[in-house]
Design an enzyme around this catalytic site. Sequence first.
Site, short mmCIF file in Angstrom:
data_model
loop_
_atom_site.label_atom_id
_atom_site.label_comp_id
_atom_site.label_asym_id
_atom_site.label_seq_id
_atom_site.Cartn_x
_atom_site.Cartn_y
_atom_site.Cartn_z
N ASN A 217 -31.65 -38.80 -8.91
CA ASN A 217 -30.57 -37.92 -9.40
C ASN A 217 -29.90 -38.56 -10.60
OD1 ASN A 217 -28.35 -39.66 -8.39
ND2 ASN A 217 -29.35 -39.21 -6.44
N GLY A 280 -18.64 -45.42 0.32
CA GLY A 280 -19.97 -44.94 -0.06
C GLY A 280 -19.87 -44.03 -1.27
N ASP A 286 -31.34 -37.59 0.09
CA ASP A 286 -31.38 -37.18 1.50
C ASP A 286 -32.81 -37.16 2.03
OD1 ASP A 286 -28.66 -36.81 2.18
OD2 ASP A 286 -28.61 -35.05 0.88
N PHE A 333 -17.85 -40.23 -0.47
CA PHE A 333 -17.70 -39.37 -1.64
C PHE A 333 -18.50 -38.10 -1.36
CE2 PHE A 333 -15.84 -41.14 -5.64
CZ PHE A 333 -15.23 -42.23 -5.06
N LYS A 351 -19.13 -36.28 9.31
CA LYS A 351 -19.60 -37.67 9.25
C LYS A 351 -18.60 -38.64 9.89
CE LYS A 351 -22.61 -37.04 5.20
NZ LYS A 351 -23.62 -37.79 4.48
#
Length: 414
Positions: A217, A280, A286, A333, A351
């Site tokens: 990315n 993080g 993913d 984040f 999470k």
Amino acid sequence: MPETSNLSGQHILLGISGGIAAYKTPILVRRLVEAGASVQVVMTANAHQFVTATSLQAVSGNPVRDDLWDAAAEAAMGHIELARWADQILIAPATASMIARLATGEASDLLSTLCLASPAPVSVAPAMNQQMYQHPAVQRNLASLEADGYRIIGPDSGDQACGDQGPGRMTEPEDLLSALAQHPLSGDDAGSLTGCTVMVTTGPTREAIDPVRYISNHSSGLQGLAIAESARRAGATVILIAGPGVPSAHWQIERRDVTTAQEMYEEVHNSLPAADIFIGVAAVADYRPANSEAQKIKRHRHADSDMKLALVENPDIIASVVQSGQVKVVVGFAAETNDTLNNAREKRARKGLDAIVVNDVSDRSIGFNSTNNAVTLIHEHGEVAFGTQPKTVIADQLIRELTPIFTAKTAQKL
Ligand code: PMT
């Protein structure tokens, strides 16, 4: 008058090198003392051509140092002691020669030695002829200093003592004072995370398709790097787990480089027992290809049909950190392109994060691979938005805003 209350009680080491702007330094010292700072002046040999030690001693109230080998001065306060005494070092004026010495890490005189020996932040106020200032060598040295964590203040542009016009005038004493007072290490942030170990992940991960291709990315790692640096300046021990392509970090930051999400997961868990706080920032892939081919995939193998890439899920690193229960505070984040706040609130809950910082990455002028960002911090006590600003400023604001949460949770669970 600039707001200078932060300077009260601070120890400022003023380094003066040999440029005409040195004539302004007695005024600067006077203003620092008026703001409540203690000032120790260190001069290079050439600085004596432009200003007298007698004047500087009179305004600072302290003997001026200029020699690494001065036995009497060393007996009163050794140079290592002086380096540790300083809360901040300012070199003003900083000549081209001084800047070059700092950029190469020379310890050839008292002032350059102090800069190497001191843990204090160093600000540099360049002052020189405009042609010299614009020379690529000087610009290169200034860029190296910035990369090493020095702060460059100015220079101003305008009429010069030599008759030229252009950039190279030393920033005026009032503005130097104001810059020192606003330094992130001045005032409330200094030492606010002393004793804490903060782990930060940053950058992208790369998931190999074959030896030459990968899934990744646009993350540059800049936002996480800035957060690591803010935490370091606030006194934390910082462990940075960095994906590929992340620029260099301050030498006091313990950095581990990784490429894939799986490697990031392993590095995080190897060092987790030492960490109190986990942040993080990394844009972790993913999914990864189910099979990474050993040889480059040839086009003709797929000439007759579309190619399909089977993907498998990568570990969710931050969720595994929460589940491990080893860390007292976990901040995530979220990079979102739509329904930004709701998605982030849901992600924080799913999470199990203490806080989440969301950026709307549909705006390509911020977030991924930009020097600016705009974020909203969401935690159990509320939400705070920070408008578009450099990532370094956002990082300072986030650390400042999160510190009460860090302090409360680390004290609670100790
Ligand atoms: O690197 P820069 O160019 O400076 O850009 C900064 C940034 C845009 C990358 C940064 O501000 C940011 O938003 N980082 C999070 C990007 C992201 O991948 O968000 P996410 O919503 O997919 O992940 C949510 C959280 O889970 C993040 O804390 C992420 O690190 C973590 N995660 C995600 C997937 C995974 N497998 N493991 C994780 O730990």
